[in-house]
Design a protein around this motif. Structure first.
Motif, PDB file in Angstrom:
ATOM      1  N   THR A   1      44.059 -61.062  39.274  1.00  0.00           N
ATOM      2  CA  THR A   1      44.065 -59.626  39.564  1.00  0.00           C
ATOM      3  C   THR A   1      45.399 -59.212  40.161  1.00  0.00           C
ATOM      4  O   THR A   1      45.979 -58.187  39.789  1.00  0.00           O
ATOM      5  CB  THR A   1      42.928 -59.274  40.538  1.00  0.00           C
ATOM      6  N   LEU A   2      45.902 -60.020  41.067  1.00  0.00           N
ATOM      7  CA  LEU A   2      47.198 -59.749  41.686  1.00  0.00           C
ATOM      8  C   LEU A   2      48.314 -59.782  40.639  1.00  0.00           C
ATOM      9  O   LEU A   2      49.212 -58.919  40.635  1.00  0.00           O
ATOM     10  CB  LEU A   2      47.452 -60.794  42.778  1.00  0.00           C
ATOM     11  N   THR A   3      48.249 -60.743  39.730  1.00  0.00           N
ATOM     12  CA  THR A   3      49.245 -60.846  38.657  1.00  0.00           C
ATOM     13  C   THR A   3      49.237 -59.590  37.786  1.00  0.00           C
ATOM     14  O   THR A   3      50.294 -59.032  37.470  1.00  0.00           O
ATOM     15  CB  THR A   3      48.966 -62.088  37.789  1.00  0.00           C
ATOM     16  N   ASN A   4      48.049 -59.136  37.392  1.00  0.00           N
ATOM     17  CA  ASN A   4      47.945 -57.942  36.550  1.00  0.00           C
ATOM     18  C   ASN A   4      48.533 -56.717  37.242  1.00  0.00           C
ATOM     19  O   ASN A   4      49.217 -55.892  36.620  1.00  0.00           O
ATOM     20  CB  ASN A   4      46.486 -57.693  36.183  1.00  0.00           C
ATOM     21  N   THR A   5      48.278 -56.590  38.540  1.00  0.00           N
ATOM     22  CA  THR A   5      48.790 -55.441  39.284  1.00  0.00           C
ATOM     23  C   THR A   5      50.309 -55.479  39.364  1.00  0.00           C
ATOM     24  O   THR A   5      50.983 -54.456  39.203  1.00  0.00           O
ATOM     25  CB  THR A   5      48.183 -55.409  40.699  1.00  0.00           C
ATOM     26  N   LEU A   6      50.870 -56.662  39.586  1.00  0.00           N
ATOM     27  CA  LEU A   6      52.327 -56.789  39.653  1.00  0.00           C
ATOM     28  C   LEU A   6      52.972 -56.555  38.286  1.00  0.00           C
ATOM     29  O   LEU A   6      54.076 -56.023  38.192  1.00  0.00           O
ATOM     30  CB  LEU A   6      52.703 -58.170  40.188  1.00  0.00           C
ATOM     31  N   LEU A   7      52.280 -56.945  37.211  1.00  0.00           N
ATOM     32  CA  LEU A   7      52.794 -56.731  35.870  1.00  0.00           C
ATOM     33  C   LEU A   7      52.681 -55.269  35.437  1.00  0.00           C
ATOM     34  O   LEU A   7      53.463 -54.797  34.617  1.00  0.00           O
ATOM     35  CB  LEU A   7      52.034 -57.606  34.869  1.00  0.00           C
ATOM     36  N   GLY A   8      51.657 -54.591  35.979  1.00  0.00           N
ATOM     37  CA  GLY A   8      51.405 -53.212  35.565  1.00  0.00           C
ATOM     38  C   GLY A   8      50.570 -53.107  34.314  1.00  0.00           C
ATOM     39  O   GLY A   8      50.357 -52.024  33.784  1.00  0.00           O
ATOM     40  N   VAL A   9      50.067 -54.257  33.799  1.00  0.00           N
ATOM     41  CA  VAL A   9      49.200 -54.289  32.617  1.00  0.00           C
ATOM     42  C   VAL A   9      48.124 -55.344  32.830  1.00  0.00           C
ATOM     43  O   VAL A   9      48.299 -56.275  33.621  1.00  0.00           O
ATOM     44  CB  VAL A   9      49.990 -54.615  31.324  1.00  0.00           C
TER      45      VAL A   9
END
Length: 376
Positions: free
Chosen positions: A230-238
Motif C-alpha cells: 500500500t505504501l509503495t502504491n501511494t509513493l508511485l501514485g498508481v
C-alpha cells in the motif's frame, strides 16, 4: 575512466535508477568498479530490478527492463546464494547475458531457513531501510529490534515506519514511546527516526520524502500485512502492487508481494518492495552491542566485570530492571539475540574455515597433477 566517452551508458537514464556515478556518466568512485568496467569494455551497466527463480530482469533506465541470463557459476548448486546478484545489484551485461557483478556498497542479508548455515540477500546497494510495522495487532517492538539488528549489519540507515496511523487512536503515543526507546538504546546515533503514517494518504506519506530524494534507493521490509505494498502504491501514485486484507484476530496478511522488485519513484528515488518475512535469522555478522547500547552501558557499571546479571551483588542491570528503568522483556530479547548471533557467528567461522581448507586441498591436488603429467 569516463564511460560517456565510449557511449556505453545513458547516464541520465541510469541515474534515474540510482546510478552512483557522476552526472557526466563517469565511473563511480567505489572500490573495484573502475577495474570491473575496464575488464569488460564491451559491456553495458544495468541494475537488477527483479529476481525470480528462473532468472533476472535488469534495466538500464526507468522504462527499459529486460530478461538477462545469469553467470554460469551462479547456477551451480553449491554456489553461495549471497554471492549471486540480487535486487538492487549493479551488473555488466553483453546483449542479454550478465558478465560481471559490480562490487556492492551495502547489502541487507538474513540467515536462510534450515539447519545449515546460509545467507540470503534481501537487497543490495541501498541507502535506507524502511522497517514497516502496522499500528494494529502487528505492532511488535521486539520484532522491530530484530529488524534493526539485521539492517545495521549491512551498514544502511534504518527508519521505522508505523503504518495504519489512521486506525490507531494511540498512534502518536506509540510512535513517541518507540522513538524514546530507540533513542535510549542508541544515544550515540540520537536514536532511529520513527514516522507514523497513513500509507493510503500521500500527504501523510510525505513524512518519508527526506529519505527519497533523487538518486537514493530505499527498501521496505516488514511482515505480511504491514502495509508495504500500500505504501509503495501511494509513493508511485498508481496501483502497481497488489494489496490484500489482513486477518482480524492477529492483523497478519497473505504474501501479496511474491518477489522482490525495484521501482523508480516520481521523486527520482528508487524503492525496493519485498515479500513479508516471518523468520529473521541473524547471519553472525551483526553487532548486538550497537543495537542495545543502553544495556551494554549498564553492564559496564556492574561491580564485577564477569557479572552474569543473575544474583551477583552490585549488578547494575538487575537494579535497572527492578527499578523499572529497563524493560525485562527488552533485556530477555537482548540475551536471545546475543545467543543467536553468537551461534550464527560460530557457523560462519566454521564455514569459512572449511572453504579455506578446500581451497588449500584443491591447490595441492592441482600441483600433484601438474607434477605427474608435466602440466604448466
Amino acid at each position: 575512466m569516463v564511460l560517456a566517452d565510449t557511449a556505453r551508458v545513458n547516464s541520465d537514464a541510469l541515474r534515474r535508477i540510482g546510478w552512483p556515478g557522476p552526472a557526466d556518466g563517469g565511473a563511480p568512485a567505489l572500490p573495484g568498479w573502475a577495474e570491473a568496467l575496464a575488464a569488460h569494455p564491451q559491456a553495458q551497466p544495468a541494475r537488477v530490478v527483479e529476481q525470480h527463480r528462473n532468472g533476472y530482469v535488469v534495466a538500464d533506465g526507468p522504462e527499459h527492463g529486460f530478461a538477462a541470463e545469469s553467470l554460469p557459476e551462479w547456477q551451480r548448486p553449491r554456489f553461495p546464494a549471497e554471492r549471486r546478484a540480487g535486487v538492487g545489484d549493479w551488473v555488466l551485461v553483453e546483449g542479454r547475458r550478465i558478465v560481471a557483478l559490480l562490487p556492492r556498497y551495502s547489502a541487507i542479508k538474513r540467515g536462510a531457513a534450515g539447519e545449515h548455515y546460509k545467507q540470503q540477500l534481501i537487497a543490495a546497494n541501498v541507502d535506507t531501510v524502511f522497517v514497516v510495522c502496522g499500528l494494529d495487532a502487528d505492532f511488535n517492538p521486539r520484532r522491530i529490534e530484530r529488524y534493526l539488528l539485521l539492517v545495521r549489519g549491512g551498514g544502511v540507515e534504518p527508519v521505522v515506519v508505523l503504518t495504519k496511523a489512521d486506525l490507531a487512536a494511540e498512534a502518536d503515543a506509540e510512535a513517541n514511546a518507540l522513538a524514546a526507546l530507540l533513542e535510549l538504546a542508541e544515544p550515540a546515533a540520537q536514536g532511529v527516526p520513527v514516522r507514523a503514517v497513513n500509507a493510503k494518504d500521500r500527504a501523510s506519506v510525505a513524512a518519508l520524502d527526506p529519505w527519497l530524494q533523487p538518486g537514493r534507493t530505499a527498501v521496505l521490509v516488514g511482515s505480511s500485512g504491514a502495509g508495504k505494498s500500500t505504501l509503495t502504491n501511494t509513493l508511485l501514485g498508481v496501483e502497481r502492487m497488489k494489496t490484500g486484507e489482513v486477518r482480524e484476530r492477529d492483523s497478519r496478511g497473505r504474501h501479496t508481494t511474491t518477489y522482490r522488485a525495484l521501482l523508480p519513484l516520481p521523486s527520482g528515488a528508487c524503492l525496493i518492495d519485498t515479500p513479508g518475512m516471518r523468520e529473521l535469522k541473524p547471519t553472525g555478522e551483526e553487532d548486538v552491542a550497537e543495537s542495545f547500547a543502553d544495556i551494554e552501558a549498564l553492564a559496564e557499571q556492574c561491580r564485577f566485570r564477569d557479572c552474569a546479571h543473575l544474583r551477583e551483588p552490585g549488578c547494575a542491570v538487575r537494579a535497572a530492571i527492578e527499578s523499572g528503568r529497563l524493560d525485562p522483556q527488552r533485556y530477555a530479547h537482548y540475551l536471545k539475540l546475543r545467543d543467536e548471533v553468537a551461534g550464527a557467528a560460530d557457523k560462519l567461522a566454521h564455514r569459512r574455515a572449511q572453504k579455506a581448507e578446500e581451497k588449500v586441498l584443491g591447490k595441492a591436488l592441482n600441483k600433484r597433477l601438474d607434477d605427474k603429467y608435466g602440466r604448466h
